[in-house]
Design a protein around this motif. Structure first.
Motif, PDB file in Angstrom:
ATOM      1  N   PRO A 166     -34.872 -25.826  42.335  1.00 48.16           N
ATOM      2  CA  PRO A 166     -35.565 -26.827  43.167  1.00 48.16           C
ATOM      3  C   PRO A 166     -35.680 -26.411  44.626  1.00 48.16           C
ATOM      4  N   GLU A 167     -34.664 -25.732  45.159  1.00 50.98           N
ATOM      5  CA  GLU A 167     -34.711 -25.350  46.574  1.00 50.98           C
ATOM      6  C   GLU A 167     -35.836 -24.348  46.844  1.00 50.98           C
ATOM      7  N   TYR A 168     -36.147 -23.495  45.853  1.00 49.98           N
ATOM      8  CA  TYR A 168     -37.247 -22.537  46.033  1.00 49.98           C
ATOM      9  C   TYR A 168     -38.575 -23.282  46.157  1.00 49.98           C
ATOM     10  N   VAL A 169     -38.736 -24.301  45.332  1.00 48.08           N
ATOM     11  CA  VAL A 169     -39.967 -25.099  45.384  1.00 48.08           C
ATOM     12  C   VAL A 169     -40.023 -25.830  46.723  1.00 48.08           C
ATOM     13  N   ALA A 170     -38.892 -26.388  47.158  1.00 47.08           N
ATOM     14  CA  ALA A 170     -38.816 -27.116  48.431  1.00 47.08           C
ATOM     15  C   ALA A 170     -39.248 -26.202  49.579  1.00 47.08           C
ATOM     16  N   ARG A 171     -38.722 -24.977  49.584  1.00 48.61           N
ATOM     17  CA  ARG A 171     -39.058 -24.056  50.673  1.00 48.61           C
ATOM     18  C   ARG A 171     -40.538 -23.683  50.640  1.00 48.61           C
ATOM     19  N   THR A 172     -41.078 -23.544  49.449  1.00 46.74           N
ATOM     20  CA  THR A 172     -42.494 -23.178  49.307  1.00 46.74           C
ATOM     21  C   THR A 172     -43.400 -24.300  49.792  1.00 46.74           C
ATOM     22  N   MET A 173     -43.060 -25.553  49.464  1.00 49.82           N
ATOM     23  CA  MET A 173     -43.871 -26.685  49.917  1.00 49.82           C
ATOM     24  C   MET A 173     -43.801 -26.806  51.442  1.00 49.82           C
ATOM     25  N   MET A 174     -42.617 -26.582  52.009  1.00 54.93           N
ATOM     26  CA  MET A 174     -42.484 -26.624  53.468  1.00 54.93           C
ATOM     27  C   MET A 174     -43.282 -25.491  54.106  1.00 54.93           C
ATOM     28  N   ALA A 175     -43.249 -24.312  53.475  1.00 54.35           N
ATOM     29  CA  ALA A 175     -44.010 -23.172  54.002  1.00 54.35           C
ATOM     30  C   ALA A 175     -45.499 -23.483  53.995  1.00 54.35           C
ATOM     31  N   ALA A 176     -45.968 -24.174  52.947  1.00 51.78           N
ATOM     32  CA  ALA A 176     -47.393 -24.533  52.869  1.00 51.78           C
ATOM     33  C   ALA A 176     -47.763 -25.461  54.031  1.00 51.78           C
ATOM     34  N   ALA A 177     -46.943 -26.467  54.287  1.00 49.05           N
ATOM     35  CA  ALA A 177     -47.232 -27.423  55.366  1.00 49.05           C
ATOM     36  C   ALA A 177     -47.132 -26.750  56.734  1.00 49.05           C
ATOM     37  N   MET A 178     -46.100 -25.913  56.923  1.00 50.51           N
ATOM     38  CA  MET A 178     -45.911 -25.234  58.212  1.00 50.51           C
ATOM     39  C   MET A 178     -47.056 -24.244  58.461  1.00 50.51           C
ATOM     40  N   GLY A 179     -47.438 -23.526  57.417  1.00 44.75           N
ATOM     41  CA  GLY A 179     -48.531 -22.570  57.546  1.00 44.75           C
ATOM     42  C   GLY A 179     -49.848 -23.260  57.848  1.00 44.75           C
ATOM     43  N   PHE A 180     -50.048 -24.425  57.249  1.00 47.06           N
ATOM     44  CA  PHE A 180     -51.275 -25.191  57.468  1.00 47.06           C
ATOM     45  C   PHE A 180     -51.362 -25.639  58.932  1.00 47.06           C
ATOM     46  N   LEU A 181     -50.227 -26.075  59.485  1.00 48.86           N
ATOM     47  CA  LEU A 181     -50.200 -26.465  60.908  1.00 48.86           C
ATOM     48  C   LEU A 181     -50.462 -25.260  61.797  1.00 48.86           C
ATOM     49  N   ALA A 182     -49.866 -24.108  61.450  1.00 51.42           N
ATOM     50  CA  ALA A 182     -50.089 -22.893  62.236  1.00 51.42           C
ATOM     51  C   ALA A 182     -51.574 -22.511  62.201  1.00 51.42           C
ATOM     52  N   GLN A 183     -52.203 -22.621  61.042  1.00 50.54           N
ATOM     53  CA  GLN A 183     -53.641 -22.326  60.924  1.00 50.54           C
ATOM     54  C   GLN A 183     -54.454 -23.232  61.845  1.00 50.54           C
ATOM     55  N   GLN A 184     -54.098 -24.513  61.879  1.00 48.14           N
ATOM     56  CA  GLN A 184     -54.849 -25.439  62.732  1.00 48.14           C
ATOM     57  C   GLN A 184     -54.696 -25.067  64.202  1.00 48.14           C
ATOM     58  N   ALA A 185     -53.485 -24.662  64.590  1.00 43.28           N
ATOM     59  CA  ALA A 185     -53.251 -24.281  65.982  1.00 43.28           C
ATOM     60  C   ALA A 185     -54.080 -23.045  66.327  1.00 43.28           C
ATOM     61  N   LEU A 186     -54.174 -22.114  65.382  1.00 44.42           N
ATOM     62  CA  LEU A 186     -54.865 -20.846  65.653  1.00 44.42           C
ATOM     63  C   LEU A 186     -56.377 -20.941  65.474  1.00 44.42           C
ATOM     64  N   PHE A 187     -56.823 -21.663  64.434  1.00 50.15           N
ATOM     65  CA  PHE A 187     -58.237 -21.603  64.051  1.00 50.15           C
ATOM     66  C   PHE A 187     -58.982 -22.923  64.185  1.00 50.15           C
ATOM     67  N   GLY A 188     -58.276 -23.993  64.591  1.00 52.14           N
ATOM     68  CA  GLY A 188     -58.971 -25.262  64.783  1.00 52.14           C
ATOM     69  C   GLY A 188     -58.618 -26.281  63.722  1.00 52.14           C
ATOM     70  N   PRO A 189     -58.964 -27.544  63.984  1.00 52.02           N
ATOM     71  CA  PRO A 189     -58.504 -28.655  63.137  1.00 52.02           C
ATOM     72  C   PRO A 189     -59.082 -28.609  61.726  1.00 52.02           C
ATOM     73  N   ALA A 190     -58.308 -29.167  60.794  1.00 54.82           N
ATOM     74  CA  ALA A 190     -58.750 -29.355  59.406  1.00 54.82           C
ATOM     75  C   ALA A 190     -57.968 -30.540  58.861  1.00 54.82           C
ATOM     76  N   PRO A 191     -58.608 -31.388  58.048  1.00 53.41           N
ATOM     77  CA  PRO A 191     -57.880 -32.551  57.524  1.00 53.41           C
ATOM     78  C   PRO A 191     -56.802 -32.121  56.525  1.00 53.41           C
ATOM     79  N   ALA A 192     -55.745 -32.932  56.425  1.00 57.02           N
ATOM     80  CA  ALA A 192     -54.638 -32.624  55.506  1.00 57.02           C
ATOM     81  C   ALA A 192     -55.127 -32.503  54.066  1.00 57.02           C
ATOM     82  N   GLU A 193     -56.266 -33.168  53.763  1.00 62.90           N
ATOM     83  CA  GLU A 193     -56.807 -33.120  52.391  1.00 62.90           C
ATOM     84  C   GLU A 193     -57.147 -31.695  51.958  1.00 62.90           C
ATOM     85  N   VAL A 194     -57.485 -30.832  52.921  1.00 62.27           N
ATOM     86  CA  VAL A 194     -57.789 -29.426  52.591  1.00 62.27           C
ATOM     87  C   VAL A 194     -56.572 -28.800  51.905  1.00 62.27           C
ATOM     88  N   LEU A 195     -55.399 -29.014  52.491  1.00 63.41           N
ATOM     89  CA  LEU A 195     -54.164 -28.486  51.911  1.00 63.41           C
ATOM     90  C   LEU A 195     -53.896 -29.132  50.549  1.00 63.41           C
TER      91      LEU A 195
END
Length: 212
Positions: A166-195
């Motif tokens: 379960p912890e591997y899945v937890a880390r992967t889901m957090m990585a997805a959310a963190m990466g999505f925020l980093a993308q928005q900071a670098l490349f511009g806004p996108a709705p959470a629905e994209v993720l």
């Protein structure tokens, strides 16, 4: 007298909110290190006395901002963890991330959302600031623990394969959310629905070589 105390408490809360939001915009714009308390005072248009009544300086400001955001994220997951079984990962990430982004919608830098930029600036400062790193580690630990419990509930309900920790899945889901925020900071806004949609597509794949 009681009514007056209530009014002044509301006033104090609104003032605190004004300072935190102004500081968040400053930090998002130039980073924590390059921002002075003078910059924050200018942004919120208050006197030093008014601001120092609430916060002793930049460290306290950034600590309060980080704790508030982590608290919102944690609340969102706790709410989800209470439903049985919890909503699937794609919906869960969208609801929690969407909720945090919505509360920060009014904060902008050069017409773009400030929050994703703020997150990246906080990460940067964390690399050099042990106190902030400790706050963040604890906050992410709480979120990871919530995700781990949610994954356990998926596995118990038979909706997720049980041969992955379960912890591997937890880390992967957090990585997805963190990466999505980093993308928005670098490349511009996108709705959470994209993720959410992207996760839903990934979740739909079948591994042909997998006989489990």
């Amino acid at each position: 007298m009681g009514a007056m105390a209530r009014v002044s408490q509301a006033h104090l809360d609104a003032r605190r909110r004004q300072i935190l939001d102004g500081a968040a915009v400053c930090f998002a714009r130039n980073g924590f290190h390059a921002t002075s308390m003078q910059d924050v005072l200018r942004e919120v248009d208050l006197s030093a006395g008014a601001v120092y009544r609430y916060f002793s300086g930049k460290e306290e400001l950034i600590g309060a901002i980080v704790e508030e955001v982590l608290g919102q994220v944690h609340e969102g997951f706790e709410e989800a963890a209470r439903s049985s079984p919890p909503p699937p990962p794609d919906r869960l990430v969208v609801s929690v991330l969407g909720r945090v982004l919505a509360t920060k919608e009014s904060l902008t830098v050069d017409g773009r959302p400030a929050f994703p930029r703020l997150v990246v600036q906080v990460w940067t400062e964390t690399l050099r600031n042990d106190e902030l790193a400790a706050v963040l580690r604890e906050g992410y630990g709480v979120v990871r623990e919530a995700w781990t419990r949610i994954v356990g509930a998926y596995q118990d309900a038979g909706v997720m394969r049980s041969d992955v920790a379960p912890e591997y899945v937890a880390r992967t889901m957090m990585a997805a959310a963190m990466g999505f925020l980093a993308q928005q900071a670098l490349f511009g806004p996108a709705p959470a629905e994209v993720l959410g949609e992207g996760l839903r597509a990934l979740m739909s794949m079948r591994d042909e070589a997998d006989t489990r």
